[in-house]
Each structure stands twice: as C-alpha cells, then as structure tokens.
Design an enzyme around this catalytic site. Structure first.
Site: not given
Length: 571
Positions: A134, A209, A233
């Site tokens: 990420k 996210s 997320s």
C-alpha cells in the site's frame, strides 16, 4: 485617493500571480508523478515481454493459478524458479493495473532483489514470493503520498519494519498501490493517480483505503499484499473485491514506518495486515511475519510467535453472532450471508449464540468520530493546506473549518430531523485535554463491558455482517456513516477477518426494493441506491476474536471458508 487604490490593485494582482505560480508548481508535481506512474507501467511491460521472449515455454497461467502455500513450497524446494513466478505476476499486475488503475509505482529494484535472492539461497517462509505494498507503507527510495501533492518527491529514507521483515523472509515487494486522499475514506481516488476501479465491475469502488491492494489481488495481479485499517480500510477492499484479509490487534504487527491518516490519535486503533485470495495464505503470511526479526526491529511489538496449535485445532467452537447493528440496516444479501453461514456452522457441529449489540450509534459518534477528530479536526485540516483537491471527505473538512459554537448550534437544530448528522456534527467539536482523557477512559470501560458480555456467553469467536456488496464509485464519500460494522472493532481493538461467503442474487435485488433503513434519512436512501444492480457481486462476513487471538480468528475464518467451498461444490 488613487495611489492607495492602485497599490491595493497591484497587491491583489501580485497575490493572484503568486497563487497562480504556486498552483502551477503543484500541477507540475502532479504531472511528474503521473509520468513516473506511466514509466512504471512501461518498465513492467518491458520486463514481462523480455522474459516471455527468452522463456516462451514457461506456463504463466499455471503459475498464477497456484495458491500461495503451494507456490511457496515449490519455490522453496526448487521445483519452480523465482524468476518464473516474479515475471508471471509482473505481467498479470500490469494487466490489472491497465484495467483498474491500481498501481502507483513499480519497484524496479525488485529485479535486483530477485537476482540476489538466487545467489544467497536464503529460504525464508516467503522465499521468492512477489508482494504488493500500500502507498502509505514506506519503501526506501519511494514516496508515500497518501494522495497528497505535498508528499510527492519525498522518498522514504528506509523501509518500514514490515517491508524489512518481508525481505528477510525472502518476499519481493514489487509494486506500490493506490489510496484515497488522506486515507480517511473507503473509496480509492486522489488527484495524483486518479480513481481505482473494482476488477469485478469497473463501475464499482474497490473499497478503501487499501483499495489499490484490493483491486490488484482481487484481479489476480498479486498473490499477497499489505494494507492498513483504522475503520475498515483492509476489510472494505477485501469484501468489495471478493478476497480475504486479517486486521490484527493494533500492535501485533509493527506499524513503524507506516504513515497514518490521522497522526497521534489513540482512541481508534489502527492496524497493518495482509490481504490474499484465501485464508491459508493469510496464515502463512502471519507465520512468516511473527518472527524474531519483527520483534527485534520493533521492540514495542509483543514477542508472540504464531500459535500453530490454536490455528490447527479442530475443537467445536462456540460462536456469537448478530445480523444487524441497528445503525446501518444490512442489505438483504448481507443478512442472508450471516444466516447461511450460521446454518453451515451449526450443521458442522459448532454452537451459535445470539449476541446483542448495544448503543452502536454512541460508539460511532462518541468514540470513533470524536476520538479521531478530538481536536475538532484541526490537525486533519492542516493536512489539506495548500492541496489542489479536497477529495471525498468534504463533510469532515467543512466541519473541521467550523467553530465550536457553530457546530453546537447546528447539532441542536438538526437533531430532531437528521439525528445522525447531528451526532457527527456534535462529535466534531474540539475537546479539552481533560475531555480526551475522559474519552479514553470511557472507551476502555466499554471494551471491558464488551468482553464481559462475550465471556458471560462463553464465546470463542463472533460472526458479524460486513458491508456489501461493493458500492458504486463515488458512493463511499457520501456514506461515511456506513462504516459502523467495521469501525466498532477498531474502537475495541479486536482482531477481525473478512471471508467472502456468497454473491448477490436476483432475489436479494428484489427484496432491496423495500429497503428503507433505520433512520429513513438521506444516508439510508443513498445507501439503498448504492446497493442496487449488484447481482453476482460477492458478499462477505466478518470473523472476530478477542485481542491478541489472531490465530483463533484465522482458524474461524478457515472453518467458514472450508464450509462455504464445500457447499458450493455440492451445489
């Protein structure tokens, strides 16, 4: 009188010119970052094509079809060369990135790492496994932008502890993936890299996210990836893209070198965790990460190695469950997912016990929203200073800009008509230090009460709904209240995983026509629209355990996954 007027006009023009020059500079940074993203994809295409030309007989499809445990065994016993696996995934990742816009950067040094791995012959548990990372997880020499222009061209000085341990275990981080601006969103869009799409249906959000990770893994372009979770997320992308994830207890894995969406807040626990196609892959990952390297590199992580005995146990479980939190009305498919999973577990010999949730609205407003924005949103607002776009968090930004007296009045006026909006506004007021300390005490007491209720029922684990199916692009930004099913377990800091168990049916779609929600407000009406037209999309459940019991959580997830797969084979 003319001279002052001319001076004012000149000053105004100078100010406008300075603003224009500044914005032009920011846009140049954005364009440079986009060009770097394009170059990354070209580098991936060149590397994959070159390998295919030199090794035309390598069966990429068969490599990509291998589950992680089998792939890992073949890499470690030498029956599968690491470069075959690496370039198979580079090629597939490129395809998924082209379709969904999930990759922000190719870590070209991964090719050097691949060659070094062959020479050293060190065989960690993840030897030769390509992994995706990420955006917000630091990789040396690469930006962690969080979707902010100000973070472009600010490469990390060193790898995060997570990435260091992955490398020591033989894994090869090869791409970084997209996120929403600020991370405080469960969509996946920012001004720099744009919107990421769901690989299952391009008009749907991949969640956020950790949305770039969800899209890449869901599309088959990565076999193992890593994201973070402060309100869902990890879990939203997993549920929306039909894969599995584990959100551990906040400090089970090191967060050193991982950038947070709201720095410093302690009320709502953040965590870093793995994402993969299946539960066994998550378990293998946790075995690899919970090692001496993790504990030595970050001494704040408790030295708890993976408990194999708990994970491999076959003892019947006593499982709590609920179908709704009475805050966000579940979609028909969500409710059916819990009911069908409950039945499968009972048929397999487990005991299912109803669990009554209390005061979820209070938890969301007073613990989660108030806890994350205890300073009235001032520190959050500062993150957006000088940025070109405010992203999909307009409500929180507008409230962060408003003075306390206005929030108080607005909350009071709207309470009879829009109680949830009133609750959010009230929770966004700035707190004193004494208020924050009292809040932390209250959250701690709530956690003890929740555990007491859990132990009174003698539960091992809990089965819960997970928001789904995937919402249309743009809807998560309008539906911040729908995080209630996930964010509860950040406030509690419990480990929780997501497992896909079913797909939306035509019957679910028909039943959805009667969906009104519990509050019948604008959010409920919007959520009903966001759910529509989803036949065939995956729906998941959450599997929860008590703090530090990740192995039990994974064992429960594995049981659910096994029973669902068995049922699907029989159908």
């Amino acid at each position: 009188m003319r001279v002052p007027l001319l001076c004012c006009s000149a000053a105004g023009l100078l100010l406008l010119l300075l603003r224009w020059r500044r914005r032009s500079g920011l846009w140049r940074k954005v364009e440079a970052a986009r060009q770097r993203q394009e170059r990354s994809l070209v580098q991936m295409e060149t590397a994959a094509r070159s390998f295919r030309e030199q090794h035309p007989s390598v069966n990429m499809v068969s490599i990509l079809s291998l589950p992680l445990p089998e792939l890992s065994r073949k890499l470690r016993d030498g029956s599968l060369p690491p470069e075959h696996v690496f370039y198979a995934y580079v090629g597939k990742a490129l395809q998924i990135a082209t379709e969904t816009n999930c990759i922000t950067e190719y870590l070209q040094e991964s090719e050097t790492q691949l060659r070094k791995r062959k020479l050293t012959g060190k065989l960690g548990l993840l030897y030769g496994v390509p992994v995706s990372i990420k955006d917000s997880i630091n990789c040396e020499g690469h930006d962690s932008t969080l979707g902010f222009v100000k973070n472009i061209n600010k490469p990390a000085a060193e790898d995060s502890v997570l990435v260091q341990v992955l490398k020591r275990q033989g894994a090869i981080p090869f791409v970084k993936t997209n996120v929403p601006q600020s991370l405080i969103s469960y969509d996946c869009k920012n001004l720099i890299f744009g919107q990421t799409c769901n690989p299952l249906l391009y008009t749907r959000s991949p969640g956020g996210s950790s949305g770039g990770e969800g899209a890449l893994i869901g599309g088959g372009g990565s076999i193992l990836g890593f994201g973070t979770d402060v309100g869902g997320s990890l879990r939203f992308p997993a549920a929306f893209c039909g894969i599995c994830t584990l959100k551990p207890t906040g400090n089970r894995l090191s967060k050193k070198g991982i950038i947070s969406g709201v720095l410093g807040q302690k009320a709502v626990a953040a965590a870093v965790g793995p994402m993969a196609k299946d539960v066994e892959s998550l378990a293998l990952c946790m075995r690899a990460l919970l090692c001496e390297d993790m504990f030595n590199l970050d001494s704040t992580v408790p030295p708890l190695p993976f408990n194999e005995e708990v994970y491999s146990s076959t003892q019947p479980l006593r499982i709590g469950y609920y179908e709704t939190d009475f805050f966000t009305m579940p979609s028909p498919a969500m409710r059916r997912a819990v009911r069908e999973t409950k039945q499968l577990l009972e048929d397999a010999g487990h005991t299912l016990v109803p669990f009554e949730l209390m005061n979820v609205d209070y938890v969301i407003f007073n613990f989660c929203v108030r806890g994350m924005f205890a300073d009235g949103g001032a520190s959050y607002l500062r993150k957006f200073k000088g940025e070109l776009e405010k992203g999909s968090v307009g409500l929180f930004l507008q409230l962060a800009k408003s003075p306390n007296w206005l929030k108080t009045i607005l909350s009071w006026i709207t309470k009879p008509f829009v109680p949830r909006f009133s609750g959010i506004v009230r929770s966004m007021r700035a707190n004193t230090v004494d208020d924050v300390w009292s809040l932390h005490c209250e959250i701690e007491e709530f956690c003890h009460q929740f555990i007491a209720q859990w132990k009174k029922l003698n539960l091992d684990v809990m089965l819960c709904p997970m928001l789904g199916p995937a919402l249309g692009i743009g809807y998560p930004g309008k539906l911040s209240v729908a995080v209630s099913y996930t964010m509860l377990y950040n406030a509690l800091d419990f480990p929780v995983g997501v497992v896909p168990v079913t797909m939306v049916t035509d019957e679910d779609e028909e039943e959805l026509k009667g969906y009104q929600g519990y509050f019948r407000d604008w959010w409920d009406r919007t959520l009903a629209k966001a759910f529509r037209g989803s036949a065939g999309l995956p729906v998941a459940v959450q599997c929860v355990a008590l703090p530090w019991q990740e192995e039990l959580c994974l064992r429960f997830m594995k049981e659910v996954e096994t029973l669902v797969l068995k049922k699907n084979r029989l159908v």
